[in-house]
Design a protein around this motif. Structure first.
Motif, PDB file in Angstrom:
ATOM      1  N   PRO A  11       0.828  -1.211   0.000  1.00 18.37           N
ATOM      2  CA  PRO A  11       0.000   0.000   0.000  1.00 18.37           C
ATOM      3  C   PRO A  11       0.865   1.264   0.000  1.00 18.37           C
ATOM      4  N   ALA A  12       0.386   2.258  -0.669  1.00 21.13           N
ATOM      5  CA  ALA A  12       1.082   3.544  -0.677  1.00 21.13           C
ATOM      6  C   ALA A  12       1.072   4.125   0.736  1.00 21.13           C
ATOM      7  N   LEU A  13       2.167   4.734   1.115  1.00 18.78           N
ATOM      8  CA  LEU A  13       2.264   5.288   2.467  1.00 18.78           C
ATOM      9  C   LEU A  13       1.152   6.277   2.768  1.00 18.78           C
ATOM     10  N   GLU A  14       0.755   7.049   1.772  1.00 20.19           N
ATOM     11  CA  GLU A  14      -0.280   8.066   2.009  1.00 20.19           C
ATOM     12  C   GLU A  14      -1.660   7.466   2.277  1.00 20.19           C
ATOM     13  N   GLN A  23       3.368  11.998  10.049  1.00 22.77           N
ATOM     14  CA  GLN A  23       3.681  13.248   9.348  1.00 22.77           C
ATOM     15  C   GLN A  23       3.166  14.448  10.133  1.00 22.77           C
ATOM     16  N   LEU A  24       1.888  14.390  10.500  1.00 26.86           N
ATOM     17  CA  LEU A  24       1.288  15.522  11.216  1.00 26.86           C
ATOM     18  C   LEU A  24       1.901  15.707  12.596  1.00 26.86           C
TER      19      LEU A  24
END
Length: 162
Positions: A11-14, A23-24
């Motif tokens: 799966p894509a990290l995003e 990230q946040l």
């Protein structure tokens, strides 16, 4: 570029909640640290002051227990805050062997300024969400924090230098 057939789909990290929260979280921590710097305080010291403000007059041991810190770490934090003129130790009214920790007027100014900075940062981060979405996000994050075993309102990095 297509994924070769012999490799599983990754799966894509995003699309991963843990990655997005990371990230946040990193962005939030870096911004809050930078915002507090002109006040001469770090987030962990701000956290100690904020907890103390909710129940002033706690002993160092009571504060250490509430924050999940080792007694020696708490002594170092209180020593530093006292040297900065933000807290003062007073004899505890019920236990002459202990000291009660109290905020100074300077600490109250730092807390008020820090609260304004935290409000500004939260608005910048969550400004695209409606009031209902914000409330739902906070409720969801609160459940996740509790499920992870963290103390409510206590950052797991409190004992570090940040």
């Amino acid at each position: 570029m297509p994924v070769p057939d012999d490799q599983p789909d990754v799966p894509a990290l995003e699309t991963r909640a843990s990655f997005l929260l990371s990230q946040l979280g990193l962005q939030s921590a870096q911004r809050f640290t930078a915002a507090l710097a002109p006040l001469g305080i770090t987030p962990n010291r701000f956290g100690v002051l904020a907890h103390l403000a909710r129940q002033e007059g706690r002993t160092q041991q009571e504060l250490a227990t509430a924050l999940g810190l080792h007694r020696n770490s708490m002594v170092g934090l209180i020593d530093d805050l006292e040297a900065r003129g933000l807290v003062e130790r007073r004899r505890h009214p019920e236990d002459r062997r202990a000291y009660a920790i109290h905020l100074t007027p300077a600490a109250r100014e730092v807390l008020a300024a820090g609260d304004r900075l935290a409000d500004e940062q939260e608005e910048a981060m969550l400004g695209t969400l409606s009031a209902q979405e914000r409330a739902e996000l906070v409720a969801t994050l609160t459940r996740l924090v509790a499920a992870a075993g963290y103390r409510a309102g206590v950052h797991p990095g409190l004992g570090s230098g940040h």
